[in-house]
Write a protein that holds these residues in place. Sequence first.
Motif, short mmCIF file in Angstrom:
data_model
loop_
_atom_site.label_atom_id
_atom_site.label_comp_id
_atom_site.label_asym_id
_atom_site.label_seq_id
_atom_site.Cartn_x
_atom_site.Cartn_y
_atom_site.Cartn_z
N GLY A 29 20.09 11.19 -13.08
CA GLY A 29 20.83 10.20 -12.66
C GLY A 29 20.31 9.28 -11.38
N THR A 30 19.18 9.59 -11.32
CA THR A 30 18.66 8.93 -10.12
C THR A 30 17.10 8.02 -10.40
N PHE A 31 16.75 7.23 -9.38
CA PHE A 31 15.59 6.37 -9.69
C PHE A 31 14.45 6.70 -8.38
N ASP A 204 8.97 -4.45 -2.21
CA ASP A 204 10.32 -4.72 -2.19
C ASP A 204 11.11 -4.45 -3.49
N PHE A 205 10.49 -4.52 -4.47
CA PHE A 205 11.21 -4.34 -5.99
C PHE A 205 11.27 -2.85 -5.88
N ILE A 206 10.34 -1.88 -5.46
CA ILE A 206 10.79 -0.51 -5.70
C ILE A 206 11.91 -0.02 -4.82
N LYS A 207 11.95 -0.78 -3.45
CA LYS A 207 13.03 -0.37 -2.61
C LYS A 207 14.48 -0.64 -2.91
N ASN A 208 14.39 -1.87 -3.84
CA ASN A 208 15.52 -2.53 -4.17
C ASN A 208 16.39 -1.74 -5.12
N ILE A 209 15.54 -0.92 -6.22
CA ILE A 209 16.06 -0.13 -7.28
C ILE A 209 16.31 1.42 -6.98
N CYS A 210 15.22 1.93 -5.98
CA CYS A 210 15.22 3.20 -5.92
C CYS A 210 16.14 4.04 -4.98
N ASP A 211 16.74 5.25 -5.52
CA ASP A 211 17.16 6.20 -4.63
C ASP A 211 16.50 6.62 -3.62
N ARG A 212 15.29 7.18 -4.04
CA ARG A 212 14.48 8.08 -3.00
C ARG A 212 13.12 7.55 -3.37
N LEU A 213 12.20 8.14 -2.57
CA LEU A 213 10.83 7.38 -2.55
C LEU A 213 10.03 8.85 -1.99
N THR A 214 8.89 9.24 -2.69
CA THR A 214 7.79 9.75 -2.22
C THR A 214 6.58 9.26 -2.09
N THR A 224 8.84 12.28 1.69
CA THR A 224 9.98 12.10 0.78
C THR A 224 11.09 11.99 1.33
N GLY A 225 11.86 10.94 0.99
CA GLY A 225 13.35 10.75 1.49
C GLY A 225 14.13 9.38 0.71
N THR A 226 15.25 8.98 1.55
CA THR A 226 15.62 7.88 1.19
C THR A 226 14.83 6.65 1.75
N VAL A 227 15.22 5.34 1.00
CA VAL A 227 14.44 4.24 1.32
C VAL A 227 14.14 4.21 2.97
N ALA A 228 15.52 4.06 3.71
CA ALA A 228 15.60 3.99 5.04
C ALA A 228 14.79 5.18 5.84
N GLU A 229 14.95 6.46 5.35
CA GLU A 229 14.19 7.36 5.86
C GLU A 229 12.41 7.08 5.94
#
Length: 244
Positions: A29-31, A204-214, A224-229
């Motif tokens: 359930g996450t992006f 910008d696109f990926i930050k707008n839709i994703c819950d977490r980034l690696t 790895t963390g949230t967009v803000a982290e």
Amino acid sequence: MALLRVSAVTKVYGPLKALDGIDLTVEAGTFHGLIGPNGSGKSTLLKAIAGAHLPTTGSILFDDTDITAMPPYQRARNGLSLKFQITAVLTELSVYDNVLLALQSAEGYGALLRSRSRQRLDAEVMQALERFRLADRADDLAGELSHGEQQWLEIAMALAPRPKLLLLDEPTGGMSPEERRVTGELLTPIKQDCALVIVEHDLDFIKNICDRLTVLDQGRVLGTGTVAEIEGDARVQEIYTRRV
């Protein structure tokens, strides 16, 4: 709950170590976005998860099943779907038939021979096309669609069998800013049914839709963390200043 767990995965091509001890966890359930400079290993990792390239070492668990050495077709049957960067729609077939074939691919030959699947699957085909704003193009040849529409069609095809996890490799490449915005709008509702791992250069696109980034760099996980982290991570800021 972890839907995908990549543990200590490496991928070696001769003298080149494309992936070096990658750990990645994707929750249901996450992006989850994969970002990093060119050559950092993003697409290689996606292909290792999909089975296009088998890892040299390490393990990949999907929905509590070890898929490390599983062929791609079995991964697909287990609920894993992949859309590569280069569009691969069947341009000489109609938009409708492209989605119909994607649905039929999940069925056995016996079921196809014994049933009138076109009629039986019509509602599902049209639902998939409506979700991606292609219902009014159903009878057109796929080759007549714009680049952005072909990308949407292929995403619709990848989602048609109702996978648990969709892997997308740079889905907005070559799109106009408006098409990228619409793509984000079209992807967001699938979260209720399907997790997403996406490689994308448009931050910008990926930050707008994703819950977490690696973040990957030179085949390793940098963070790895949230967009803000991730945005506040000095190491990430440094590689994007230095190499992107």
